[in-house]
Design a protein around this motif. Structure first.
Motif, PDB file in Angstrom:
ATOM      1  N   GLY A   1       0.849  -1.194   0.000  1.00  0.00           N
ATOM      2  CA  GLY A   1       0.000   0.000   0.000  1.00  0.00           C
ATOM      3  C   GLY A   1       0.883   1.243   0.000  1.00  0.00           C
ATOM      4  O   GLY A   1       2.115   1.158   0.105  1.00  0.00           O
ATOM      5  N   ALA A   2       0.243   2.403  -0.113  1.00  0.00           N
ATOM      6  CA  ALA A   2       0.991   3.660  -0.225  1.00  0.00           C
ATOM      7  C   ALA A   2       1.592   4.065   1.118  1.00  0.00           C
ATOM      8  O   ALA A   2       0.998   3.829   2.177  1.00  0.00           O
ATOM      9  N   ASP A   3       2.759   4.685   1.063  1.00  0.00           N
ATOM     10  CA  ASP A   3       3.325   5.270   2.289  1.00  0.00           C
ATOM     11  C   ASP A   3       2.436   6.424   2.763  1.00  0.00           C
ATOM     12  O   ASP A   3       2.266   6.636   3.959  1.00  0.00           O
ATOM     13  N   PHE A   4       1.903   7.162   1.774  1.00  0.00           N
ATOM     14  CA  PHE A   4       1.029   8.310   2.064  1.00  0.00           C
ATOM     15  C   PHE A   4      -0.142   8.272   1.095  1.00  0.00           C
ATOM     16  O   PHE A   4       0.071   8.201  -0.112  1.00  0.00           O
ATOM     17  N   ALA A   5      -1.369   8.306   1.625  1.00  0.00           N
ATOM     18  CA  ALA A   5      -2.547   8.390   0.752  1.00  0.00           C
ATOM     19  C   ALA A   5      -3.346   9.635   1.140  1.00  0.00           C
ATOM     20  O   ALA A   5      -3.562   9.899   2.334  1.00  0.00           O
ATOM     21  N   PHE A   6      -3.755  10.396   0.128  1.00  0.00           N
ATOM     22  CA  PHE A   6      -4.488  11.644   0.361  1.00  0.00           C
ATOM     23  C   PHE A   6      -5.892  11.538  -0.237  1.00  0.00           C
ATOM     24  O   PHE A   6      -6.039  11.176  -1.411  1.00  0.00           O
ATOM     25  N   GLU A   7      -6.894  11.868   0.539  1.00  0.00           N
ATOM     26  CA  GLU A   7      -8.253  11.974   0.008  1.00  0.00           C
ATOM     27  C   GLU A   7      -8.525  13.450  -0.253  1.00  0.00           C
ATOM     28  O   GLU A   7      -8.459  14.271   0.670  1.00  0.00           O
ATOM     29  N   VAL A   8      -8.821  13.794  -1.520  1.00  0.00           N
ATOM     30  CA  VAL A   8      -8.969  15.210  -1.881  1.00  0.00           C
ATOM     31  C   VAL A   8     -10.251  15.421  -2.695  1.00  0.00           C
ATOM     32  O   VAL A   8     -10.282  16.200  -3.635  1.00  0.00           O
TER      33      VAL A   8
ATOM     34  N   GLY B   1       1.816   3.632   7.604  1.00  0.00           N
ATOM     35  CA  GLY B   1       1.764   4.791   6.714  1.00  0.00           C
ATOM     36  C   GLY B   1       0.781   5.847   7.206  1.00  0.00           C
ATOM     37  O   GLY B   1       0.150   5.700   8.258  1.00  0.00           O
ATOM     38  N   LYS B   2       0.666   6.912   6.403  1.00  0.00           N
ATOM     39  CA  LYS B   2      -0.212   8.021   6.793  1.00  0.00           C
ATOM     40  C   LYS B   2      -1.321   8.208   5.771  1.00  0.00           C
ATOM     41  O   LYS B   2      -1.059   8.292   4.570  1.00  0.00           O
ATOM     42  N   CYS B   3      -2.533   8.301   6.291  1.00  0.00           N
ATOM     43  CA  CYS B   3      -3.717   8.576   5.481  1.00  0.00           C
ATOM     44  C   CYS B   3      -4.137  10.006   5.815  1.00  0.00           C
ATOM     45  O   CYS B   3      -4.475  10.306   6.961  1.00  0.00           O
ATOM     46  N   CYS B   4      -4.083  10.878   4.826  1.00  0.00           N
ATOM     47  CA  CYS B   4      -4.262  12.313   5.086  1.00  0.00           C
ATOM     48  C   CYS B   4      -5.568  12.796   4.449  1.00  0.00           C
ATOM     49  O   CYS B   4      -5.752  12.684   3.235  1.00  0.00           O
ATOM     50  N   LEU B   5      -6.464  13.321   5.262  1.00  0.00           N
ATOM     51  CA  LEU B   5      -7.789  13.745   4.806  1.00  0.00           C
ATOM     52  C   LEU B   5      -7.789  15.246   4.527  1.00  0.00           C
ATOM     53  O   LEU B   5      -7.662  16.051   5.452  1.00  0.00           O
ATOM     54  N   VAL B   6      -7.937  15.578   3.243  1.00  0.00           N
ATOM     55  CA  VAL B   6      -7.910  16.976   2.816  1.00  0.00           C
ATOM     56  C   VAL B   6      -9.303  17.418   2.356  1.00  0.00           C
ATOM     57  O   VAL B   6      -9.753  18.518   2.657  1.00  0.00           O
ATOM     58  N   GLY B   7      -9.995  16.559   1.619  1.00  0.00           N
ATOM     59  CA  GLY B   7     -11.356  16.868   1.178  1.00  0.00           C
ATOM     60  C   GLY B   7     -12.268  17.041   2.386  1.00  0.00           C
ATOM     61  O   GLY B   7     -12.061  16.426   3.431  1.00  0.00           O
ATOM     62  N   VAL B   8     -13.283  17.894   2.228  1.00  0.00           N
ATOM     63  CA  VAL B   8     -14.198  18.156   3.344  1.00  0.00           C
ATOM     64  C   VAL B   8     -15.535  17.467   3.053  1.00  0.00           C
ATOM     65  O   VAL B   8     -16.255  17.861   2.134  1.00  0.00           O
ATOM     66  N   ALA B   9     -15.857  16.444   3.837  1.00  0.00           N
ATOM     67  CA  ALA B   9     -17.132  15.731   3.698  1.00  0.00           C
ATOM     68  C   ALA B   9     -18.227  16.521   4.413  1.00  0.00           C
ATOM     69  O   ALA B   9     -17.952  17.529   5.071  1.00  0.00           O
ATOM     70  N   GLY B  10     -19.481  16.054   4.285  1.00  0.00           N
ATOM     71  CA  GLY B  10     -20.602  16.732   4.948  1.00  0.00           C
ATOM     72  C   GLY B  10     -20.440  16.708   6.468  1.00  0.00           C
ATOM     73  O   GLY B  10     -19.838  15.785   7.025  1.00  0.00           O
ATOM     74  N   MET B  11     -20.983  17.719   7.128  1.00  0.00           N
ATOM     75  CA  MET B  11     -20.785  17.840   8.572  1.00  0.00           C
ATOM     76  C   MET B  11     -21.450  16.705   9.353  1.00  0.00           C
ATOM     77  O   MET B  11     -21.055  16.394  10.476  1.00  0.00           O
TER      78      MET B  11
ATOM     79  N   LEU C   1      -2.125  -2.113  12.944  1.00  0.00           N
ATOM     80  CA  LEU C   1      -1.349  -1.791  11.739  1.00  0.00           C
ATOM     81  C   LEU C   1      -0.650  -0.432  11.848  1.00  0.00           C
ATOM     82  O   LEU C   1       0.018   0.012  10.922  1.00  0.00           O
ATOM     83  N   SER C   2      -0.832   0.202  12.982  1.00  0.00           N
ATOM     84  CA  SER C   2      -0.116   1.451  13.258  1.00  0.00           C
ATOM     85  C   SER C   2      -0.290   2.484  12.147  1.00  0.00           C
ATOM     86  O   SER C   2       0.634   3.213  11.809  1.00  0.00           O
ATOM     87  N   LYS C   3      -1.508   2.535  11.584  1.00  0.00           N
ATOM     88  CA  LYS C   3      -1.747   3.540  10.546  1.00  0.00           C
ATOM     89  C   LYS C   3      -2.091   4.868  11.208  1.00  0.00           C
ATOM     90  O   LYS C   3      -2.771   4.904  12.231  1.00  0.00           O
ATOM     91  N   GLN C   4      -1.655   5.947  10.585  1.00  0.00           N
ATOM     92  CA  GLN C   4      -2.009   7.267  11.106  1.00  0.00           C
ATOM     93  C   GLN C   4      -3.030   7.916  10.183  1.00  0.00           C
ATOM     94  O   GLN C   4      -2.800   7.990   8.980  1.00  0.00           O
ATOM     95  N   VAL C   5      -4.127   8.373  10.755  1.00  0.00           N
ATOM     96  CA  VAL C   5      -5.142   9.094   9.977  1.00  0.00           C
ATOM     97  C   VAL C   5      -5.103  10.542  10.431  1.00  0.00           C
ATOM     98  O   VAL C   5      -5.305  10.824  11.622  1.00  0.00           O
ATOM     99  N   ILE C   6      -4.796  11.443   9.502  1.00  0.00           N
ATOM    100  CA  ILE C   6      -4.697  12.839   9.914  1.00  0.00           C
ATOM    101  C   ILE C   6      -5.591  13.722   9.045  1.00  0.00           C
ATOM    102  O   ILE C   6      -5.677  13.546   7.839  1.00  0.00           O
ATOM    103  N   GLY C   7      -6.278  14.629   9.708  1.00  0.00           N
ATOM    104  CA  GLY C   7      -7.036  15.651   8.985  1.00  0.00           C
ATOM    105  C   GLY C   7      -6.138  16.872   8.863  1.00  0.00           C
ATOM    106  O   GLY C   7      -5.235  17.066   9.682  1.00  0.00           O
ATOM    107  N   THR C   8      -6.399  17.676   7.836  1.00  0.00           N
ATOM    108  CA  THR C   8      -5.602  18.899   7.728  1.00  0.00           C
ATOM    109  C   THR C   8      -6.409  20.030   7.104  1.00  0.00           C
ATOM    110  O   THR C   8      -6.979  19.867   6.025  1.00  0.00           O
TER     111      THR C   8
END
Ligand SMILES: NC(=O)c1ccc[n+]([C@@H]2O[C@H](COP(=O)([O-])OP(=O)(O)OC[C@H]3O[C@@H](n4cnc5c(N)ncnc54)[C@H](O)[C@@H]3O)[C@@H](O)[C@H]2O)c1
Ligand SMILES: [Zn+2]
Ligand SMILES: [Zn+2]
Length: 362
Positions: A248-255, A273-283, A297-304
């Protein structure tokens, strides 16, 4: 002066003559020269993001200062500036901690002022950060503008106001993409292409562009993508795993901004790895993750938000990267439009091949 007024959800915005208050202390009167049209404007117009009508949208602007009240930003008439959609106070816990992108006063600063007056006597505010870049001019708080060098075209610099800073910042500041890594990017609009450019600048070895739109995938290869996937034809998770010996990816971005694709980004992230959330879903949307395996699996999920950027430093850094050619901004401008064409630009964003429409003011 003219402003494109957001009158009601899902109803065409209306271009009207409005008047504007003079700037007080800590306020700046800016003449916008260019404004990008970002998906977040569309999300507000559709009611997906809960900001009310009776406002002026637009938050990706660059312009020239007409006049400035007494201010601590060192901004004066004639300066070139880019608007920040998270205005900052400079004094709260977050600002003092180098995290002005979550300044606790930003909403109050941005929406606390209604400087626009319509012919019928009603007042309007700038919906995001108080910027109102879909008006020819605006009066904004000193913490909503960053002074930039004059040797960059304002129609390129405006993209730094949202898409570029969000995407490049997500890579360099939030996820901290490492050299030689594999990066997957779901969604290749104005923000996703900026993630791709940031990944190239960070020295990623493999950059996978995932988008339903063929033209966006083709553009992505110009901006730095090494591979592309049409998710309507091929499973993007399997594709990324195939490139990485199944990891899998070292870094995956949802945009894009949906919970389903956020989950897809999580699933294509490798263990550790790091899963980085950039897109803004509904509230009201929620994302579901496999609870036990998230830990094991020690995955990191980060919003930004805003690429975790400290705008006073990062805008200037991104201008320098653009001037050196590392960030290709001119190529992101797919069409130049007038203020009367903003409704059409919303349609083009979802149905067309446009990476960014940019409103050009005289
Ligand atoms: N976190 C932040 O600070 C921040 C800032 C700005 C924008 N955003 C958000 O980022 C997102 C993207 O903004 P944008 O201006 O680039 O939007 P955009 O409309 O220009 O791009 C979205 C892209 O996603 C693609 N797409 C749609 N469905 C897809 C699918 N199922 N699989 C793959 N691709 C798909 C579209 O073809 C399009 O190219 C939005 O949610 C926006 O609100 C977040
Ligand atoms: Zn935006
Ligand atoms: Zn603050």
């Amino acid at each position: 002066m003219k402003a494109c007024v957001f009158v009601a959800n899902n109803e065409p915005m209306v271009v009207e003559e409005v008047t504007l208050d003079a700037p007080g202390d800590h306020e700046i009167h800016v003449k916008w020269k260019a404004s990008g049209v970002c998906h977040s404007d569309l999300s507000i117009w559709e009611g997906k993001l809960p900001l009310p009508p009776g406002s002026i949208l637009g938050h990706e602007g660059a312009g020239v200062v007409i006049s400035a009240g007494a201010n601590n930003a060192g901004i004066e008439a004639g300066d070139h500036v880019v608007g920040t959609f998270v205005p900052f106070c400079g004094e709260c816990f977050y600002c003092r901690n180098g995290e002005s992108y979550v300044c606790e006063k930003s909403q109050e600063i941005g929406m606390g002022r209604m400087p626009f007056h319509r012919a019928d006597g009603s007042v309007l505010f700038g919906a995001i950060g108080g910027l109102a870049t879909f008006a020819e001019e605006s009066v904004v708080h000193e913490g909503a503008l960053v002074k930039i060098p004059k040797d960059i075209a304002l129609e390129e610099a405006c993209l730094i106001g949202c898409g570029v800073t969000t995407g490049v910042g997500a890579v360099l500041n939030a996820a901290k993409v490492s050299q030689g890594s594999t990066v997957a990017v779901i969604g290749c609009g104005g923000v996703g292409q900026s993630v791709i450019q940031g990944a190239r600048v960070a020295g990623a070895e493999k950059i996978v562009a995932i988008d339903l739109n063929e033209a966006k995938r083709a553009a992505a290869s110009k901006f730095g993508a090494t591979h592309s996937v049409d998710p309507s034809v091929e499973d993007p998770i399997q594709f990324v795993q195939g490139l990485t010996e199944g990891r899998g990816a070292d870094f995956a971005f949802e945009v894009v901004g949906t919970a389903q694709l956020q989950r897809q980004a999580y699933d294509m992230t490798r263990p550790g790895g790091k899963c980085c959330l950039v897109g803004v879903a509904g509230m009201a949307d929620e994302i579901s993750l496999p609870s036990g395996m998230l830990t094991l699996l020690s995955k990191q999920v980060i919003g930004t938000i805003y690429g975790n950027s400290v705008v006073r430093d990062d805008f200037v850094r991104f201008v320098e990267l653009a001037k050196s050619g590392d960030l290709m901004l001119a190529d992101m401008v797919s069409q130049r439009i007038g203020i009367d064409d903003i409704n059409d630009a919303f349609v083009a964003m979802t149905e067309g091949d446009v990476i960014r429409s940019v409103v050009i003011y005289d």
